[in-house]
Design a protein around this motif. Sequence first.
Motif, PDB file in Angstrom:
ATOM      1  N   THR A 100      -5.915  -8.343 -47.685  1.00 39.10           N
ATOM      2  CA  THR A 100      -4.916  -8.421 -46.619  1.00 39.10           C
ATOM      3  C   THR A 100      -4.316  -9.815 -46.520  1.00 39.10           C
ATOM      4  O   THR A 100      -3.099  -9.991 -46.520  1.00 39.10           O
ATOM      5  CB  THR A 100      -5.543  -8.049 -45.263  1.00 39.10           C
ATOM      6  OG1 THR A 100      -6.727  -8.818 -45.075  1.00 39.10           O
ATOM      7  CG2 THR A 100      -5.871  -6.569 -45.201  1.00 39.10           C
ATOM      8  N   LEU A 101      -5.166 -10.815 -46.419  1.00 38.57           N
ATOM      9  CA  LEU A 101      -4.685 -12.168 -46.136  1.00 38.57           C
ATOM     10  C   LEU A 101      -4.618 -13.056 -47.371  1.00 38.57           C
ATOM     11  O   LEU A 101      -4.093 -14.169 -47.305  1.00 38.57           O
ATOM     12  CB  LEU A 101      -5.595 -12.816 -45.080  1.00 38.57           C
ATOM     13  CG  LEU A 101      -5.648 -12.045 -43.751  1.00 38.57           C
ATOM     14  CD1 LEU A 101      -6.777 -12.555 -42.888  1.00 38.57           C
ATOM     15  CD2 LEU A 101      -4.324 -12.168 -43.014  1.00 38.57           C
ATOM     16  N   GLY A 102      -5.176 -12.574 -48.471  1.00 39.55           N
ATOM     17  CA  GLY A 102      -5.153 -13.378 -49.698  1.00 39.55           C
ATOM     18  C   GLY A 102      -6.063 -14.585 -49.623  1.00 39.55           C
ATOM     19  O   GLY A 102      -5.894 -15.542 -50.376  1.00 39.55           O
ATOM     20  N   VAL A 103      -7.040 -14.524 -48.721  1.00 37.18           N
ATOM     21  CA  VAL A 103      -7.924 -15.679 -48.540  1.00 37.18           C
ATOM     22  C   VAL A 103      -9.294 -15.382 -49.151  1.00 37.18           C
ATOM     23  O   VAL A 103      -9.852 -14.302 -48.943  1.00 37.18           O
ATOM     24  CB  VAL A 103      -8.102 -15.998 -47.036  1.00 37.18           C
ATOM     25  CG1 VAL A 103      -9.165 -17.067 -46.835  1.00 37.18           C
ATOM     26  CG2 VAL A 103      -6.786 -16.443 -46.449  1.00 37.18           C
ATOM     27  N   VAL A 104      -9.819 -16.340 -49.898  1.00 37.50           N
ATOM     28  CA  VAL A 104     -11.182 -16.224 -50.406  1.00 37.50           C
ATOM     29  C   VAL A 104     -12.095 -16.821 -49.338  1.00 37.50           C
ATOM     30  O   VAL A 104     -12.159 -18.036 -49.165  1.00 37.50           O
ATOM     31  CB  VAL A 104     -11.333 -16.988 -51.741  1.00 37.50           C
ATOM     32  CG1 VAL A 104     -12.736 -16.815 -52.289  1.00 37.50           C
ATOM     33  CG2 VAL A 104     -10.298 -16.511 -52.742  1.00 37.50           C
ATOM     34  N   ASN A 105     -12.757 -15.950 -48.579  1.00 42.33           N
ATOM     35  CA  ASN A 105     -13.497 -16.408 -47.398  1.00 42.33           C
ATOM     36  C   ASN A 105     -14.971 -16.648 -47.707  1.00 42.33           C
ATOM     37  O   ASN A 105     -15.785 -15.731 -47.659  1.00 42.33           O
ATOM     38  CB  ASN A 105     -13.361 -15.355 -46.287  1.00 42.33           C
ATOM     39  CG  ASN A 105     -14.090 -15.776 -45.026  1.00 42.33           C
ATOM     40  OD1 ASN A 105     -14.337 -16.964 -44.828  1.00 42.33           O
ATOM     41  ND2 ASN A 105     -14.449 -14.815 -44.200  1.00 42.33           N
ATOM     42  N   PHE A 106     -15.302 -17.892 -47.986  1.00 43.89           N
ATOM     43  CA  PHE A 106     -16.697 -18.215 -48.276  1.00 43.89           C
ATOM     44  C   PHE A 106     -17.545 -18.304 -47.017  1.00 43.89           C
ATOM     45  O   PHE A 106     -18.747 -18.551 -47.098  1.00 43.89           O
ATOM     46  CB  PHE A 106     -16.784 -19.519 -49.092  1.00 43.89           C
ATOM     47  CG  PHE A 106     -16.868 -19.258 -50.567  1.00 43.89           C
ATOM     48  CD1 PHE A 106     -15.819 -18.668 -51.239  1.00 43.89           C
ATOM     49  CD2 PHE A 106     -18.008 -19.586 -51.296  1.00 43.89           C
ATOM     50  CE1 PHE A 106     -15.896 -18.396 -52.598  1.00 43.89           C
ATOM     51  CE2 PHE A 106     -18.091 -19.324 -52.655  1.00 43.89           C
ATOM     52  CZ  PHE A 106     -17.041 -18.730 -53.307  1.00 43.89           C
ATOM     53  N   ALA A 107     -16.928 -18.133 -45.858  1.00 46.36           N
ATOM     54  CA  ALA A 107     -17.723 -18.117 -44.621  1.00 46.36           C
ATOM     55  C   ALA A 107     -18.178 -16.701 -44.289  1.00 46.36           C
ATOM     56  O   ALA A 107     -18.756 -16.469 -43.235  1.00 46.36           O
ATOM     57  CB  ALA A 107     -16.902 -18.688 -43.467  1.00 46.36           C
ATOM     58  N   HIS A 108     -17.908 -15.764 -45.191  1.00 47.76           N
ATOM     59  CA  HIS A 108     -18.216 -14.378 -44.867  1.00 47.76           C
ATOM     60  C   HIS A 108     -19.729 -14.131 -44.801  1.00 47.76           C
ATOM     61  O   HIS A 108     -20.199 -13.332 -43.978  1.00 47.76           O
ATOM     62  CB  HIS A 108     -17.573 -13.448 -45.902  1.00 47.76           C
ATOM     63  CG  HIS A 108     -17.314 -12.090 -45.349  1.00 47.76           C
ATOM     64  ND1 HIS A 108     -16.358 -11.842 -44.386  1.00 47.76           N
ATOM     65  CD2 HIS A 108     -17.907 -10.899 -45.589  1.00 47.76           C
ATOM     66  CE1 HIS A 108     -16.370 -10.566 -44.075  1.00 47.76           C
ATOM     67  NE2 HIS A 108     -17.303  -9.977 -44.792  1.00 47.76           N
ATOM     68  N   GLY A 109     -20.486 -14.823 -45.642  1.00 44.60           N
ATOM     69  CA  GLY A 109     -21.947 -14.705 -45.573  1.00 44.60           C
ATOM     70  C   GLY A 109     -22.459 -15.194 -44.229  1.00 44.60           C
ATOM     71  O   GLY A 109     -23.424 -14.654 -43.678  1.00 44.60           O
ATOM     72  N   ALA A 110     -21.802 -16.229 -43.688  1.00 49.69           N
ATOM     73  CA  ALA A 110     -22.215 -16.749 -42.385  1.00 49.69           C
ATOM     74  C   ALA A 110     -22.011 -15.696 -41.295  1.00 49.69           C
ATOM     75  O   ALA A 110     -22.761 -15.654 -40.315  1.00 49.69           O
ATOM     76  CB  ALA A 110     -21.440 -18.020 -42.060  1.00 49.69           C
ATOM     77  N   LEU A 111     -20.997 -14.836 -41.470  1.00 48.55           N
ATOM     78  CA  LEU A 111     -20.770 -13.776 -40.484  1.00 48.55           C
ATOM     79  C   LEU A 111     -21.921 -12.758 -40.517  1.00 48.55           C
ATOM     80  O   LEU A 111     -22.350 -12.252 -39.479  1.00 48.55           O
ATOM     81  CB  LEU A 111     -19.436 -13.081 -40.755  1.00 48.55           C
ATOM     82  CG  LEU A 111     -18.197 -13.973 -40.546  1.00 48.55           C
ATOM     83  CD1 LEU A 111     -16.942 -13.279 -41.079  1.00 48.55           C
ATOM     84  CD2 LEU A 111     -18.024 -14.316 -39.078  1.00 48.55           C
ATOM     85  N   PHE A 112     -22.414 -12.489 -41.724  1.00 48.62           N
ATOM     86  CA  PHE A 112     -23.593 -11.618 -41.889  1.00 48.62           C
ATOM     87  C   PHE A 112     -24.783 -12.242 -41.142  1.00 48.62           C
ATOM     88  O   PHE A 112     -25.494 -11.561 -40.385  1.00 48.62           O
ATOM     89  CB  PHE A 112     -23.877 -11.501 -43.388  1.00 48.62           C
ATOM     90  CG  PHE A 112     -25.138 -10.772 -43.762  1.00 48.62           C
ATOM     91  CD1 PHE A 112     -25.234  -9.398 -43.631  1.00 48.62           C
ATOM     92  CD2 PHE A 112     -26.224 -11.460 -44.286  1.00 48.62           C
ATOM     93  CE1 PHE A 112     -26.396  -8.723 -44.007  1.00 48.62           C
ATOM     94  CE2 PHE A 112     -27.374 -10.793 -44.660  1.00 48.62           C
ATOM     95  CZ  PHE A 112     -27.462  -9.429 -44.518  1.00 48.62           C
ATOM     96  N   MET A 113     -24.946 -13.554 -41.324  1.00 46.79           N
ATOM     97  CA  MET A 113     -26.057 -14.267 -40.679  1.00 46.79           C
ATOM     98  C   MET A 113     -25.883 -14.284 -39.159  1.00 46.79           C
ATOM     99  O   MET A 113     -26.841 -14.078 -38.403  1.00 46.79           O
ATOM    100  CB  MET A 113     -26.106 -15.692 -41.258  1.00 46.79           C
ATOM    101  CG  MET A 113     -27.158 -16.601 -40.703  1.00 46.79           C
ATOM    102  SD  MET A 113     -26.548 -17.623 -39.353  1.00 46.79           S
ATOM    103  CE  MET A 113     -25.320 -18.628 -40.120  1.00 46.79           C
ATOM    104  N   ILE A 114     -24.648 -14.498 -38.705  1.00 52.50           N
ATOM    105  CA  ILE A 114     -24.419 -14.535 -37.252  1.00 52.50           C
ATOM    106  C   ILE A 114     -24.730 -13.160 -36.645  1.00 52.50           C
ATOM    107  O   ILE A 114     -25.321 -13.070 -35.563  1.00 52.50           O
ATOM    108  CB  ILE A 114     -22.968 -14.968 -36.948  1.00 52.50           C
ATOM    109  CG1 ILE A 114     -22.822 -16.464 -37.257  1.00 52.50           C
ATOM    110  CG2 ILE A 114     -22.609 -14.714 -35.480  1.00 52.50           C
ATOM    111  CD1 ILE A 114     -21.401 -16.966 -37.164  1.00 52.50           C
TER     112      ILE A 114
END
Lengths: 448, 347
Positions: free
Chosen positions: B31-45
């Motif tokens: 959708t946004l064309g962004v490579v989101n390396f903070a996505h694992g942090a969302l799993f952790m949160i």
Amino acid sequence: MSKLIMNRRGLLKTGAVVGAGMAMPTILTAASHAGYTNAPTGSTVTLGFNVPQTGAYADEGADELRAYMLAVKHLNGGGDGGMMNTFSSKELKGNGILGKEVTYVTGDTQTKSDAARASAQSMIQKDGAVMITGGSSSGVAIAVQGLCQEAGVIFMAGLTHSNDTTGKDKKANGFRHFFNGYMSAAALAPVLAEMYGTDRTAYHLTADYTWGWTQQESIQAATEEKGWQTAANVLTPLTTTDFSSYVAPVLNSGADILVLNHYGGNMINSLTSAVQFGLRDKQVNGKNFEIVVPLYSRLMARGAGENVKGIFGSTNWHWSLQDEGSKAFVQSFGQEYGFPPSQAAHTVYCQTLLYADACERAGTHNPCGVAEALEGFTFSGLGNGDVEYRAEDHQCFKDVLVVKGKENPTSEFDLLEVVQVTPRAQVEYAVDHPMFAGGALGSCNPGS
Amino acid sequence: MDAILLQILNGIDKGSAYALIALGLTLIFGTLGVVNFAHGALFMIGAFVAVTVGKVLEISKITLDPEKTDFLGNPAKIKTPYITEWFGDFGFWLIEWSVLVSVIVAIPIMILIGVIMERGLIKHFYNRPHADQILVTFGLAIVLQEVIKAVYGANPIPQSAPDLLKGSVDFGVMIGMAENSVIYPLWRLVYFCFSVLIIGGVFAFLRFTTFGMVVRAGMADRETVGLLGINIDKRFTIMFGVAAAVAGLAGVMYTPINPPNYHMGMDFLVLSFVVVVVGGMGSLPGAVAAGFLLGILESFASMPLIKDAIAAVGLPSIDQIIIYLIAVIVLLVRPRGLMGKAGMMEE
């Protein structure tokens, strides 16, 4: 037959020779150790506390740091004195070390060998630390011990349990108070044989690094000596987080015991997986399936929650011990921080006191003088009965605790119960024991 | 046969977590064309939302028991959760089922965190190179995990599954095999079913709702959808929130499997990113298929039989690198991934 005639001149000559002879060790020590790395020149002496402040063992590192700060406080005359009051050696007076106030610097090992070496090096070169201590991993301890040997400072190891630390990787400048894999196995195996019988087959999951290898080798040898058989030993990468694929084959392997040679996060996750797979509810070979964790830590046991209940292991020390030294330390630490100390806190507190005491007895901070004072030193009052720092490998020999996960804990700290205090004699081994072979202590390096 | 079936189950279970995280990752990229390396942090949160809910439910009234003492010899503290005092058995039920309570609580929290993350930080990097996006999101992940560590400590915090869903089941008997041949933890089966439900829900949302159709149209041709007067940016922001919620829910449900710690996001992030690449950047079915495939391969690689066979020919163990080996092969043979669009990463 000659007649012994002693006149005044002869008496003086003889007295001078005997006096010189008696003073010789001190003179030799002092003379040969005149220059050494970071000799304290002012009114303070700096110690370097190198513990994991970040990474998986940060909580253990934080507890070590608390104990170090408490030890410094006691050495400088603050607080209630803790185990200084129960320590059999009475050299420590609460006036620092050799009259110099104790200060400290800290480093973050991150539980990585290269980071630990870098922080130790910085504390030695930049901060002038005359002694380095700490660590919560054998890989780190061995790496830092090697650095301290090269740099010419004493290394008082913290929590390191691999046989190699005082085995093939031992160093003249390094000293370990903590017990090791062999001692855990020697204490644990007889209890396991008594509880679970001698006709057992064990399946080992082992962390794939120095500590795991030596722990597994030790417990396998000790249990096989009691009649157990070993079905398999599967090495698990240190970075594993989900152990399900390692645990799943265990039930169909013919084994009726699972030995988890894991520590820290590995232990928490593998034990959790094993319990989830229902291993403890099963019967194999007509016997209840059992799990064993050779090295326990209360801090880690907390992470595994109720899964530790009833599971046997060993530990270096536990806050529930009722000897005077342990009680004094628990009281002192508990009043300072509000909770009981861990075994990691205990061992580093002891190491700090032992180092300070050795300096006092040697009359110097010179690593070679300190090493000489520590070698063969026997003491008590620090919580593990009568203890000896063996001169040949710098390993402390003392009683070892066999513990079990408590079925009905009364508090969040009350997770382990001491099943047996194994006497020191049962866990001792020869200096040339094959599990510790391969390295040489070498000679002490005072640096420049 | 039993051993193979067990590893397939393990694989789809691991794959469930990979697929859920990778689904969110690829949704954001698509959708946004962004490579989101903070996505694992969302799993952790998400996992720590479960920890927090558990702790909140267990906030207790403290009374002193003069007959018992603590480790310092003071009267022992007796803790009674307020919620059990207020609601009786229902309070105990809430504590026991706190993981499922957390699922409900986590949905709005995670959507909100996702929206704040996207509006507050990531939108400023849309027109920047992927390298900048990776750096800023990776930095954000480190900040988030350090915040969690500062609040909750470094040690894992155990979370229990409800008593009804604890323990293991004889899966072999369920499928007509011999007794005790395939024993499997019940919660892991629940996790797999939950992930299928979430993945199905996301696909259904994108496929059968007007909102989803607009999003898919935007993924195909953002400019044209914008010219039609549709505020596609707003919808993509919401999709970022949905992706965050998917990762968060994966984290919540994972807590009884492995006690959560501050580092768990990083443990999964790299693997999930590889899953996205193998599946095909931006391909939702690819992410899901690759998640399960790599999970199963990883499980097989850690079988003692396979390890012994590899050791016999003098090679080191491959259980931790199998996923990367597969990624290398896929990138060499089919750079756009298993289900990636033609042209993607093939230039």
